[in-house]
Design a protein around this motif. Structure first.
Motif, PDB file in Angstrom:
ATOM      1  N   ASN A 113      -1.336  -1.580  13.798  1.00  0.00           N
ATOM      2  CA  ASN A 113      -1.776  -0.418  13.010  1.00  0.00           C
ATOM      3  C   ASN A 113      -1.710  -0.582  11.497  1.00  0.00           C
ATOM      4  N   ASP A 114      -1.094  -1.637  11.004  1.00  0.00           N
ATOM      5  CA  ASP A 114      -1.043  -1.863   9.557  1.00  0.00           C
ATOM      6  C   ASP A 114      -1.241  -3.353   9.295  1.00  0.00           C
ATOM      7  N   THR A 140       1.519  -5.312   7.140  1.00  0.00           N
ATOM      8  CA  THR A 140       2.928  -5.412   7.510  1.00  0.00           C
ATOM      9  C   THR A 140       3.455  -6.822   7.302  1.00  0.00           C
TER      10      THR A 140
END
Length: 640
Positions: A562-563, A566
């Protein structure tokens, strides 16, 4: 067919085997095949070459501590000739090269015994070799050994590797400047002014004709006038390294015909055979059969290939041969067999055990699960299970083995718990054996099907400037040159995005994750995004992402949830792979399987993304990954 007895003519510098069908001339004591007379052609081998550069065994070796897959290459030349068998039915002759400490650093520390056999009424001859390393000898590496035949370029123009892989071939001078233009890959040449205009604009690269061990039992060349076929038949893969999926060279421009026994192609240094000091070893490579055929009338010369396939079946059914005289080659009665039934237990796929239809099951020397892929010192014996999972592996040499397997449609490698000891004449029935593939929870989504290849994914059309006509509209379209550059053409600004439920992996998943070109000679790593939706994310559970790779080369695979920014990523493989599959127009190399635990707390209700980053970008073809299959599993009790 002749009924003449086999004759051996021993001359001062040569020996000639003659059975009335063909004559094979071999240098003495070196053991180099210098001439093959057949069907009115005085010599099928390239007469323009030096005698030592026509038909020979060679090897590549390096000293202990050397890295990589290269080394010093030399033609194996015997120093002692001996007649092993000579009668009306058979001749077997030996050419040996013995090692002693005075040769340390100059030649590989091996005793080498090359054998040649001719049988009565046989349209060909056999060759095998016995390699031996004594316990007291120095450590060293052995990356490659093979047999090479260089045929007459004025006679042999048509090459056959398989039913759907055969063609007229360019001449060797077409590869040289100014007729040929070297491309980025050293072995690849663009034919700009070939002798025969039909080849103009094509790419020639010997790796475009590589083949898996399981599919390369016969290959060779056809001469059309007079009609003559030259075929190398490999009746067994027991002596080849790396198991049935290992890929090897076959034939290429020359015309050259190869019998590859040991090589690091499509694997890398992991496949290099490395000996320690104090490690004794002996292995028999072969026999292989060099089969010659012709037509009795004026039918299509391509029928020679059909006949060669029939002869291949005869040779396979005759294995193990009864005629080799070496005590190091065991007969059928000195071997054993193993049978059983392989079942798959995956309760998320079926409530009952599933027959391992089409599974490959084999014996290989003891090692870790999956180590058969890089095993090269011993012998391997494989069979394909029937639709009910039953398998039978015959003609196994005595010794200790692991039973291994993999099943199309399921991830991972199977290995039987206990070692299996084969003794002379044994017939071991294992009964039902069960493989439980890696699985923690139900499948939420998947990309691809597990078959250890990336061929199922989108393989683009090649750049029109770099085409091999054989592979236009061909199942092996991945063998075209330069496909790595097509990624940038398709994704010039943004990387691949795959949406579960709407995307189709055969159209929307590029076959290789390679760097993107961002300028003249400049590249960058790539990040692929998988979009999916979760209606009931289990925040306290653990999901599992299964990543099966078909190959990797100087690559790293990073996983983020989702990122994409990161740091550090949730998972990284570290730098992996020396397979060189992308460069060499393959579609798989070493199989690798990774399982990534994904905390439910990192997943969202609704839309989610997984980011797969390959950050390495040394060159467009030197860094990359091919996927086999990707699956996201929910927690065991998940109703997501």
């Amino acid at each position: 067919m002749s009924s003449q007895r086999v004759k051996l003519h021993i001359q001062e510098r040569h020996v000639v085997m003659d059975n009335g069908i063909l004559q094979v001339t071999i240098s003495k004591p070196e053991g180099i095949v210098t001439g093959i007379r057949y069907n009115g052609i005085s010599n099928l081998l390239e007469v323009r070459n030096n005698e030592s550069d026509r038909g020979y065994w060679d090897l590549v070796w390096s000293k202990e501590g050397s890295t990589g897959t290269t080394g010093t290459s030399y033609v194996i030349k015997g120093t002692y000739f001996k007649v092993i068998v000579e009668n009306e039915e058979q001749v077997e002759i030996s050419f040996t090269k013995l090692w002693d400490p005075s040769l340390e650093g100059q030649l590989a520390p091996l005793n080498l015994d090359k054998r040649f056999i001719m049988l009565r009424n046989s349209s060909g001859f056999y060759s095998y070799a016995i390699f031996e390393h004594l316990q007291e000898w120095p450590a060293f590496n052995l990356p490659q050994t093979r047999i090479v035949f260089k045929l007459r370029k004025d006679k042999f123009h048509y090459m056959v590797v398989a039913d759907n892989r055969q063609r007229y071939m360019p001449l060797p001078e077409d590869r040289l400047s100014p007729r040929g233009k070297p491309l980025d890959v050293p072995e690849a040449v663009l034919l700009v002014d070939p002798v025969e205009p039909e080849f103009k604009g094509e790419v020639d690269d010997k790796y475009q004709y590589s083949c898996e061990n399981r599919n390369v039992q016969a290959h060779g060349w056809i001469c059309f006038e007079p009609p003559v076929g030259f075929w190398q038949i490999t009746p067994s893969n027991e002596f080849r390294s790396g198991g049935p999926l290992k890929q090897n060279l076959t034939c290429h421009v020359g015309p050259i015909n190869l019998a590859m026994f040991l090589s690091a192609h499509y694997v890398g240094e992991d496949m290099v055979l490395k000996f320690k000091h104090g490690e004794p070893w002996k292995k028999v490579f072969g026999p292989v059969f060099i089969y010659l055929n012709t037509l009795l009338d004026e039918n299509d010369p391509l029928l020679l290939w059909e006949d060669a396939k029939e002869q291949m079946l005869i040779e396979v059914q005759s294995w193990p041969y009864s005629f080799p005289a070496s005590e190091d080659f065991p007969s059928c009665s000195q071997r054993g067999s193993v049978s059983g039934r392989l079942l798959v237990r995956d309760r998320h796929a079926s409530d009952s055990d599933i027959p391992a239809n089409g599974a490959y099951v084999g014996l290989a020397p003891p090692g870790d699960t999956g180590s058969w892929q890089i095993e090269s010192k011993g012998y391997q014996f494989w069979a394909e299970a029937d639709k009910d999972g039953y398998f039978c592996i015959n003609n196994i040499r005595t010794g200790n083995y692991n039973l291994n397997g993999w099943v199309p449609g399921f991830i991972g490698d199977y290995r039987y718990d206990a070692a299996i000891t084969i003794t002379e004449g044994c017939d071991i029935d294992l009964g039902d054996v069960v493989y439980e593939p890696p699985r923690d929870g139900p499948t939420l989504w998947e990309i691809g099907i597990p078959d250890r290849s990336a061929a199922k994914f989108y393989v683009p059309d090649p750049d029109p400037k770099y085409i091999n006509k054989l592979y236009v509209s061909h199942p092996d379209r991945f063998r075209q040159y330069g496909l790595w550059e097509r990624y940038t053409d398709l994704y010039p600004d943004e990387d691949l995005v795959y949406t579960i439920g709407t995307s189709d992996y055969s159209r929307d998943w590029f076959f290789a994750q390679v760097p993107r070109k961002i300028g003249d000679g400049k590249y960058q790593g790539t990040t692929w995004q998988i979009k999916f939706s979760l209606e009931n994310a289990n925040k306290s559970g653990t999901y599992n992402l299964r990543l099966a790779l078909a190959t990797a080369n100087s690559a790293e695979l990073q996983v983020r949830i989702n990122d994409p920014g990161t740091n550090p990523p949730l998972f990284s493989t570290g730098v992996i792979g020396h397979d060189n599959t992308i460069t060499r127009h393959g579609i798989h190399g070493l199989y690798r399987l990774y399982s990534v635990e994904v905390p439910g707390a990192q997943l969202l209700e609704g839309d989610n993304s997984i980011f797969l980053t390959q950050p390495m970008f040394t060159s467009p073809f030197q860094a990359g990954i091919m996927y086999d299959y990707i699956r996201l599993e929910g927690p065991t009790s998940s109703n997501s």
